[in-house]
Every structure is written in structure tokens, then in C-alpha cells.
Design an enzyme around this catalytic site. Structure first.
Site, PDB file in Angstrom:
ATOM      1  N   MET A 265      14.157  -0.755 -11.842  1.00  0.00           N
ATOM      2  CA  MET A 265      14.014  -1.735 -10.778  1.00  0.00           C
ATOM      3  C   MET A 265      13.701  -1.141  -9.423  1.00  0.00           C
ATOM      4  O   MET A 265      13.605  -1.890  -8.471  1.00  0.00           O
ATOM      5  CB  MET A 265      15.348  -2.426 -10.647  1.00  0.00           C
ATOM      6  CG  MET A 265      15.313  -3.774 -10.160  1.00  0.00           C
ATOM      7  SD  MET A 265      16.887  -4.365 -10.752  1.00  0.00           S
ATOM      8  CE  MET A 265      17.511  -2.899 -11.623  1.00  0.00           C
ATOM      9  N   PRO A 266      13.550   0.157  -9.343  1.00  0.00           N
ATOM     10  CA  PRO A 266      13.412   0.678  -7.969  1.00  0.00           C
ATOM     11  C   PRO A 266      12.118   0.225  -7.309  1.00  0.00           C
ATOM     12  O   PRO A 266      11.116  -0.059  -7.974  1.00  0.00           O
ATOM     13  CB  PRO A 266      13.389   2.203  -8.160  1.00  0.00           C
ATOM     14  CG  PRO A 266      13.942   2.439  -9.522  1.00  0.00           C
ATOM     15  CD  PRO A 266      13.586   1.234 -10.338  1.00  0.00           C
ATOM     16  N   LEU A 267      12.203   0.192  -5.999  1.00  0.00           N
ATOM     17  CA  LEU A 267      11.015  -0.001  -5.166  1.00  0.00           C
ATOM     18  C   LEU A 267      10.910   1.228  -4.287  1.00  0.00           C
ATOM     19  O   LEU A 267      11.883   1.628  -3.651  1.00  0.00           O
ATOM     20  CB  LEU A 267      11.195  -1.206  -4.254  1.00  0.00           C
ATOM     21  CG  LEU A 267      11.550  -2.516  -4.921  1.00  0.00           C
ATOM     22  CD1 LEU A 267      11.657  -3.606  -3.864  1.00  0.00           C
ATOM     23  CD2 LEU A 267      10.519  -2.900  -5.957  1.00  0.00           C
TER      24      LEU A 267
END
Lengths: 67, 67, 67, 67, 67, 67
Positions: F1-3
Site C-alpha cells: 500500500m505504500p505511496l
């Protein structure tokens, strides 16, 4: 209308210091760019020192060496 | 594919309110721009009121005056 | 007082679509969190498709495969 | 001179893991773009899972379903 | 170590004005928080007026009314 | 889920270099944190050199001195 985000390491900035940052940045944008202070927002974000890296190392590691 | 960051002062937004924000923003981007919801991210960031300034003053100071 | 940043790929969002995003997000924050619209800012940032990656690939590459 | 922000859900990333992220991202920018590591900053921001939405739902809700 | 992002509408800020903003913000952080200017970055981002909304409307619309 | 947001000065990064950045950052987050690549986004933002300051000066000024 400007929005300013000031990101610093979390190490005890006081409410009074934050207020001076907010006041100073807002005045600077009025003076240099003629911006309307009423719609100028300044947000101060504080980040833990082990979540901030410079030159490939966490700030915590740099500080242990006295940098 | 959109990424949306919603930055608010920290003052007790509940998980249910956050879920409504996430749902509503995502739907808006589907409706207006035809974006794919599966790759739409919404992040809510909460900032302490003394770290947020408007018109050159911290929000905490404005609130003391009833603004 | 909220600040909202909507980051999308640059692919022809019109001023009218942007106005609908701005209006819709602002109304949502009024409805869900009781925020003051007068101090709500919405910024739309557009990013070139080759500068945006999902799952390790630029969006441009994904689109060539029809994704 | 690059600045990199890595935003993740808050779920126990350790200082050692953060140090590896900082080291790895910095090296990548040196290798691919020839950037100067001395002026490269990497900031890791952690967001609570109920403040992060994908596909219109908080991550907390998705995880309850095992996603 | 601070990072500062100044986001303004794109309307002709000159390189000289940007230099004054960079100089002034950096000095403020030195004066108020004792930060090291050598690791202080200031980034100025310019956003088209139709991509920026206040009070639910694009800035372009507000300006047509003389606001 | 990282941005992940990678902010660099605009000076001719090619699509192939951007693709390597996207691939490398995504893989790093998989390797170190076990993140799901399918929901990992990487955005590369390019900033004009006169809009980026270090140590109180625009990068353009530093470069004229050979720094």
C-alpha cells in the site's frame, strides 16, 4: 492563497516557536509576492528522527556521530 | 489511480467519519473523472491545532477568540 | 480549514471537471466533518503518466497492455 | 538533491527497516540518476490504517475481510 | 534539516522573487529553531489557478468576480 | 500500500530512468517491509531548478558556482 508545509524533525519545537514560524512565513509571502494573508495556511509537520534520512542514513545515526 | 490527501486539524474525527470521507471522495472521482476505484487511495492526515496557521496565527489562537 | 490535494495523471481533465471535484470535495467535508468551506482549499495536481508507477511499472507501460 | 517521501501504514516498521529503506532509496537515486547522496533526504511517514482508504474503504475494513 | 514546500498559484513569480522566498524561509528557520541552513531545502510549487479551489470554487471563478 | 513521492529537479530524466526508479523503489518496499506491489504507487515530481533552494539559495545559483 499560498499553502506552506514546514517539515522538521520532532524534537521539542514549542507552540511559541511554531507561532513565530507561522507568522514569519506568512509575512514573507505578503512582502515578496503580495499574497493575501487571510487565505495563507502554514502547516508544521514533525517527523521522528529515525524516520528521516540524509545521505543514506537516519538522522539518529548521524547524531550519534555528533553531526 | 488518483491519490487524495485530506489534511485536517486533529480534533476527534471518528473512524466512521473517516470512512465516509474515503467513500465520498472515491465515488466523486469515479463520477466526475471515470477513475478506477480499485487504484484510488485516500489518506487522511491530522495536524495538531498549534501546528496549523491561518492568516499568520495558529488555529489555537484564533479559536481562543472564538473564530 | 481542510487542505485537500487530489493527484491524478495528466490526461485532459477539463476546467469544468476540476470545478466539480473542487465543489464536491468541499461539500463532503462540510457534510461529514462540519468544516468551514471558506477556509477549505482543494488543489489538483496532474502528473505525466510516465512519472507515475503502479505495481513497479509506469502507467504508460500498463496502458500499452490495455490495463 | 532529491527528496523522497515514503508513506506507509503504521504497523510496526522498525528503526532497522527504516534505515534499510533510507539507504536503499538513496543508493537507487545515485545509481539511476547520478544524484548527490549528501543532499538526498528520505522521509518515512506512517499513517493509521483507519485513515487510509483504498477502493473506497479504510484499510482496516479490508483487513477484516482478509485482504 | 527542514524541508519547506511553498505552494502558490502560477502567475508569474520571478526567479528573483523565488530567491527571496528561499532566502527568507531558510533564515527564519535558522533564527527561530536554530536549524542548519546547509540541509534546509525550500521547494516552490506553482499550480494553475483553475486547479486550485477555495470555498468550493476554482480561484479562476473567484477572480472573475474580483475576489 | 505504500505511496512514494520522489521529487527531483527537472533536468532531463528519461522515461527509462523513471521506470527504473519506479521498479527499484517498489522492489525495495517488497523486500524490506513485505508490502504488496499491486497497491504500491510511485510518483516522480520534477521541479524547476530556480524553484528549489538549498542553504538559502536557488539551485540555479549554486550551479553557476559549480556546486
Amino acid at each position: 492563497m499560498p499553502l506552506v508545509t514546514v517539515t522538521i524533525t520532532r524534537e521539542g519545537a514549542t507552540p511559541a516557536q511554531k507561532a513565530r514560524i507561522i507568522q514569519g512565513v506568512t509575512q514573507l509571502l505578503v512582502d515578496v509576492l503580495g499574497k493575501n494573508p487571510a487565505t495563507t495556511h502554514v502547516i508544521i509537520e514533525e517527523i521522528d528522527a529515525d524516520s528521516w534520512g540524509i545521505a543514506g542514513e537516519p538522522v539518529t545515526t548521524r547524531r550519534l556521530r555528533g553531526e
